[in-house]
Design a protein around this motif. Sequence first.
Motif, PDB file in Angstrom:
ATOM      1  N   GLY A  36       3.190  34.847 -44.098  1.00 41.09           N
ATOM      2  CA  GLY A  36       2.343  35.996 -43.805  1.00 41.09           C
ATOM      3  C   GLY A  36       3.075  37.297 -43.547  1.00 41.09           C
ATOM      4  N   THR A  37       4.356  37.351 -43.782  1.00 41.11           N
ATOM      5  CA  THR A  37       5.154  38.530 -43.438  1.00 41.11           C
ATOM      6  C   THR A  37       4.612  39.809 -44.065  1.00 41.11           C
ATOM      7  N   ILE A  38       4.416  39.816 -45.380  1.00 43.77           N
ATOM      8  CA  ILE A  38       3.953  41.023 -46.061  1.00 43.77           C
ATOM      9  C   ILE A  38       2.523  41.359 -45.633  1.00 43.77           C
ATOM     10  N   ALA A  39       1.658  40.354 -45.571  1.00 44.49           N
ATOM     11  CA  ALA A  39       0.267  40.583 -45.157  1.00 44.49           C
ATOM     12  C   ALA A  39       0.212  41.212 -43.770  1.00 44.49           C
ATOM     13  N   LEU A  40       1.041  40.733 -42.862  1.00 43.60           N
ATOM     14  CA  LEU A  40       1.033  41.254 -41.497  1.00 43.60           C
ATOM     15  C   LEU A  40       1.594  42.667 -41.427  1.00 43.60           C
ATOM     16  N   LEU A  41       2.584  42.971 -42.247  1.00 44.63           N
ATOM     17  CA  LEU A  41       3.087  44.343 -42.302  1.00 44.63           C
ATOM     18  C   LEU A  41       2.026  45.283 -42.870  1.00 44.63           C
ATOM     19  N   LEU A  42       1.318  44.839 -43.902  1.00 47.30           N
ATOM     20  CA  LEU A  42       0.277  45.662 -44.513  1.00 47.30           C
ATOM     21  C   LEU A  42      -0.944  45.807 -43.607  1.00 47.30           C
ATOM     22  N   ALA A  43      -1.118  44.907 -42.663  1.00 52.79           N
ATOM     23  CA  ALA A  43      -2.256  44.977 -41.738  1.00 52.79           C
ATOM     24  C   ALA A  43      -2.229  46.262 -40.914  1.00 52.79           C
ATOM     25  N   ARG A  44      -1.059  46.875 -40.779  1.00 53.13           N
ATOM     26  CA  ARG A  44      -0.960  48.152 -40.045  1.00 53.13           C
ATOM     27  C   ARG A  44      -1.638  49.288 -40.790  1.00 53.13           C
ATOM     28  N   ARG A  45      -1.807  49.147 -42.105  1.00 53.29           N
ATOM     29  CA  ARG A  45      -2.359  50.228 -42.930  1.00 53.29           C
ATOM     30  C   ARG A  45      -3.718  49.884 -43.527  1.00 53.29           C
ATOM     31  N   ALA A  46      -4.270  48.730 -43.180  1.00 52.14           N
ATOM     32  CA  ALA A  46      -5.523  48.288 -43.789  1.00 52.14           C
ATOM     33  C   ALA A  46      -6.558  47.934 -42.725  1.00 52.14           C
ATOM     34  N   GLU A  47      -7.814  48.065 -43.120  1.00 50.60           N
ATOM     35  CA  GLU A  47      -8.902  47.627 -42.240  1.00 50.60           C
ATOM     36  C   GLU A  47      -8.880  46.110 -42.090  1.00 50.60           C
ATOM     37  N   HIS A  48      -8.645  45.411 -43.223  1.00 43.24           N
ATOM     38  CA  HIS A  48      -8.647  43.951 -43.206  1.00 43.24           C
ATOM     39  C   HIS A  48      -7.707  43.415 -44.280  1.00 43.24           C
ATOM     40  N   VAL A  49      -6.973  42.376 -43.946  1.00 41.47           N
ATOM     41  CA  VAL A  49      -6.055  41.728 -44.874  1.00 41.47           C
ATOM     42  C   VAL A  49      -6.421  40.258 -44.986  1.00 41.47           C
ATOM     43  N   VAL A  50      -6.425  39.754 -46.214  1.00 40.29           N
ATOM     44  CA  VAL A  50      -6.597  38.325 -46.449  1.00 40.29           C
ATOM     45  C   VAL A  50      -5.337  37.826 -47.138  1.00 40.29           C
ATOM     46  N   GLY A  51      -4.740  36.800 -46.575  1.00 44.32           N
ATOM     47  CA  GLY A  51      -3.591  36.138 -47.195  1.00 44.32           C
ATOM     48  C   GLY A  51      -4.000  34.747 -47.617  1.00 44.32           C
ATOM     49  N   THR A  52      -3.627  34.364 -48.832  1.00 46.41           N
ATOM     50  CA  THR A  52      -3.929  33.013 -49.301  1.00 46.41           C
ATOM     51  C   THR A  52      -2.643  32.322 -49.722  1.00 46.41           C
ATOM     52  N   ASP A  53      -2.637  31.017 -49.560  1.00 47.86           N
ATOM     53  CA  ASP A  53      -1.504  30.217 -50.008  1.00 47.86           C
ATOM     54  C   ASP A  53      -2.007  28.813 -50.312  1.00 47.86           C
ATOM     55  N   ILE A  54      -1.388  28.177 -51.280  1.00 45.14           N
ATOM     56  CA  ILE A  54      -1.778  26.817 -51.646  1.00 45.14           C
ATOM     57  C   ILE A  54      -1.365  25.815 -50.570  1.00 45.14           C
ATOM     58  N   SER A  55      -0.437  26.218 -49.719  1.00 42.40           N
ATOM     59  CA  SER A  55       0.084  25.339 -48.673  1.00 42.40           C
ATOM     60  C   SER A  55      -0.657  25.539 -47.349  1.00 42.40           C
ATOM     61  N   PRO A  56      -1.361  24.513 -46.877  1.00 45.99           N
ATOM     62  CA  PRO A  56      -2.016  24.623 -45.565  1.00 45.99           C
ATOM     63  C   PRO A  56      -1.014  24.893 -44.443  1.00 45.99           C
ATOM     64  N   ARG A  57       0.208  24.381 -44.586  1.00 48.31           N
ATOM     65  CA  ARG A  57       1.238  24.623 -43.569  1.00 48.31           C
ATOM     66  C   ARG A  57       1.601  26.105 -43.530  1.00 48.31           C
ATOM     67  N   SER A  58       1.720  26.734 -44.691  1.00 51.11           N
ATOM     68  CA  SER A  58       1.999  28.170 -44.741  1.00 51.11           C
ATOM     69  C   SER A  58       0.898  28.958 -44.049  1.00 51.11           C
ATOM     70  N   VAL A  59      -0.337  28.601 -44.321  1.00 48.87           N
ATOM     71  CA  VAL A  59      -1.476  29.293 -43.720  1.00 48.87           C
ATOM     72  C   VAL A  59      -1.445  29.140 -42.199  1.00 48.87           C
ATOM     73  N   ALA A  60      -1.137  27.946 -41.718  1.00 47.12           N
ATOM     74  CA  ALA A  60      -1.063  27.720 -40.272  1.00 47.12           C
ATOM     75  C   ALA A  60       0.033  28.575 -39.638  1.00 47.12           C
ATOM     76  N   ILE A  61       1.172  28.689 -40.305  1.00 48.98           N
ATOM     77  CA  ILE A  61       2.273  29.505 -39.775  1.00 48.98           C
ATOM     78  C   ILE A  61       1.903  30.985 -39.819  1.00 48.98           C
ATOM     79  N   ALA A  62       1.251  31.429 -40.891  1.00 51.07           N
ATOM     80  CA  ALA A  62       0.813  32.823 -40.985  1.00 51.07           C
ATOM     81  C   ALA A  62      -0.186  33.143 -39.871  1.00 51.07           C
ATOM     82  N   GLN A  63      -1.108  32.227 -39.605  1.00 50.58           N
ATOM     83  CA  GLN A  63      -2.075  32.430 -38.527  1.00 50.58           C
ATOM     84  C   GLN A  63      -1.365  32.522 -37.177  1.00 50.58           C
ATOM     85  N   LEU A  64      -0.382  31.667 -36.973  1.00 50.19           N
ATOM     86  CA  LEU A  64       0.406  31.696 -35.737  1.00 50.19           C
ATOM     87  C   LEU A  64       1.157  33.021 -35.616  1.00 50.19           C
ATOM     88  N   ASN A  65       1.776  33.473 -36.703  1.00 49.22           N
ATOM     89  CA  ASN A  65       2.488  34.751 -36.690  1.00 49.22           C
ATOM     90  C   ASN A  65       1.551  35.912 -36.347  1.00 49.22           C
TER      91      ASN A  65
END
Length: 89
Positions: A36-65
Amino acid sequence: HDDAVMGAGETTELLYQAARPDGSLDRVLDLGCGAGTIALLLARRAEHVVGTDISPRSVAIAQLNARINGIRNADFRAGDCFAPVAGER
């Protein structure tokens, strides 16, 4: 390995600079968001960000971040390509 998660690396800053808008945005989609690194950086400039990944583990880590960094305008979803955002614009 199947449960490896892409985090920040030496090209992360270059990718962010290429994707970073000059102004603010309404919605941003980060396909293959990894941790989620890029999505979280872009969240500073956006109303809403959606990040998707085929890996549920990646999604869990992005949510934690997002939680660790107090970012509330980012949503992370598991699925292949555009499937997690089907029907959205």
